[in-house]
Scaffold this active site. Structure first.
Site, PDB file in Angstrom:
ATOM      1  CG  ASP A   1      48.526  48.154  49.554  1.00 30.24           C
ATOM      2  OD1 ASP A   1      47.610  48.178  50.391  1.00 30.24           O
ATOM      3  OD2 ASP A   1      48.819  47.140  48.884  1.00 30.24           O
TER       4      ASP A   1
ATOM      5  CG  ASP B   1      43.836  42.497  47.450  1.00 33.51           C
ATOM      6  OD1 ASP B   1      43.567  43.586  47.985  1.00 33.51           O
ATOM      7  OD2 ASP B   1      44.990  42.050  47.349  1.00 33.51           O
TER       8      ASP B   1
END
Ligand code: GLA
Length: 494
Positions: free
Chosen positions: A258, A318
């Protein structure tokens, strides 16, 4: 002329300015996490009179500019793009901070620290560009479970074991959900030799991997190319090969990597090289590990993901557990269809099915759309306690078969009008999956013609995949009323 009034006014102003504290400086909030890790959020503030500027370095990982800063007396208020809003109140050499995130309210004390403390470490040389050979994994989109959507960074060893038991015991593992992925929040720090170690919530990662494997499942882990993860935990910056070897030695089968604080040490132009580094590290770590990129779709990752050894890459920010977030992400994926294929998939993010923020109809649309997209099916709910209808939805073998079809083609939109969208996905047997979605807030008529979905003649076979029954193909196509936010999903055979 000096009058009594002007003296009084002058004194008054002096008193006022003595009270109007200057918020300028670097302030740190420490947050003690379960597991023994302390994360740091910084406010880097400059105040000039009634004008406040600066940034929040959330979890020491991501720089976000102040939004709507306002000075109110000696207090200031501001928010930032992740949705937090703050009120700060100076008290001695500290700031009392009231934090609001959605409906959650907390309070903290920020202490003044030297400005350099909020700075990232210096960048480092990246390895030269080279194509990473495909690892041969993920011939069909990965299926499994991840801790993030339900547990956030609160996940621990016992939870993971419980989830593994539930996947194995509920039949979900048999349906294909085999990866048990621990997202952010497992990391401790590094030992004297620089090896990454888990925090106290994970006493023995190797033993946990063994347990997960004993249930017939695979273990996934999470890290970042930057010094810190989005949650403020240890990242792999400067330890890329070492961490890949550690993950392999524990028995890890899947790595989500990430970007987060990497944005503080690299420029966006370095994205491909930074991801290539871990791709190479995994390729030489001695264990097959699925490589999942999470950089939210920056720099058209789908055009270079396969070159860095990626098996999947996030295509968007997200997901949140609501119709708007899910549908905005999901229905935006059609343009990316050419980039998905066996071994390398577009990832519109993990599933929210069963988390409570959408209706059963909306969750069925979410799940069906992800299957049409040949998306990774990574569950995000608490499978230990899910309702029977959630389990039934996630276990629909005929719908899963569309996602897992060995041809590995992603579906795309072929018609759209008045909030009704028709999508098709070519299948290995020469047939097509067809989904008709109703994005409207009310029931509407959905229909398609055989020609629209790639059939010159009437199909030989039509199956409704949620009603689980065969339909008799007649006429030029099919039509049906579709509920608000609902869909109709079919498999057509030649
Ligand atoms: C980012 C990712 C999420 C999750 C969190 C963890 O926001 O996009 O999927 O991994 O970080 O901190």
């Amino acid at each position: 002329m000096i009058t009594l009034k002007s003296i009084a006014l002058g004194l008054g102003l002096m008193v006022l300015s003595a009270h109007a504290a200057d918020l300028s400086g670097t302030w740190r909030i420490d947050t003690a996490k379960r597991g023994g890790v302390v994360t740091h959020t910084y406010f880097v503030l400059q105040q000039k009179g009634r004008v406040l500027t600066g940034k929040v370095v959330i979890n020491g990982a991501v720089d976000l500019p102040l939004r709507n800063p306002k000075i109110e007396g000696s207090d200031a208020t501001f928010s930032m793009d992740w949705g937090n809003s703050y009120r700060v109140h100076p008290e001695g050499n500290t700031l009392k901070v009231a934090i609001r995130w959605g409906t959650t309210k907390t309070e903290a004390t920020a202490i003044r620290v030297p400005q350099a403390e909020a700075n990232p470490p210096p960048s480092q040389m990246l390895p030269a560009m080279a194509v990473v050979r495909a690892n041969g994994l993920a011939a069909t989109p990965p299926m499994g479970w991840s801790s993030w959507n339900h547990f956030g960074d609160g996940i621990d060893d016992a939870d993971v074991r419980g989830i593994a038991d539930a996947l194995a015991g509920s039949g979900l593992a048999k349906a294909g959900y085999v990866y048990v992925n621990i997202d952010d929040g497992w990391e401790g720090g590094r030992d004297a030799a620089g090896n990454i170690v888990p925090n106290a919530k994970f006493p023995n990662m190797k033993a946990l991997a063994d347990y997960v494997h004993s249930r017939g499942l695979k273990l996934g882990l999470y890290s970042s190319p930057g010094p810190l993860t989005c949650g403020g935990y240890e990242g792999s910056f400067g330890h890329e090969d070492q961490d890949a070897r550690t993950f392999a030695s524990w028995g890890v089968d899947y790595l989500k990597y990430d970007w987060c604080s990497a944005a503080r040490v690299y420029s966006d132009a370095d994205l491909e090289q930074a991801y290539q580094w871990m791709g190479q590290a995994l390729a030489r770590c001695g264990r097959p590990i699925v490589y999942s990129l999470c950089e939210y779709g920056m720099r058209d990752v789908w055009t270079w993901g396969p070159r860095v050894g990626a098996n999947l890459w996030r295509t968007a920010g997200d997901i949140q557990d609501n119709w708007r977030s899910m549908s905005e992400i999901g229905f935006d994926q059609s343009r990316l269809a050419p980039y998905a294929g066996p071994g390398h998939w577009n990832d519109p993010d993990m599933l929210e099915v069963g988390n409570g923020g959408m209706t059963a109809t909306e969750y069925r649309t979410h799940f069906s759309l992800w299957c049409m997209l040949a998306a990774p099916l990574i569950l995000g709910n608490d499978v230990r306690t899910m309702a029977p209808d959630t389990l039934a939805m996630l276990s629909n073998r005929e719908v899963i078969a569309i996602d897992q079809d060995p041809l590995g083609r992603q579906g795309r939109r072929v018609a759209s009008s008045g909030g009704i969208e028709v999508w098709t996905k070519p299948l290995a047997d020469g047939g097509e999956a067809v989904a008709v979605f109703n994005r409207n807030d009310r029931e509407a008529a959905g229909s398609f013609t055989w020609a629209q979905v790639g059939f010159a003649a009437r199909p030989g076979h039509v199956r409704d995949l949620w009603a689980k029954r065969d339909l008799a193909p007649a006429g030029e196509g099919l039509a049906q009323r579709i509920p608000a936010h609902g869909m109709w999903m079919l498999r057509l055979g030649r």
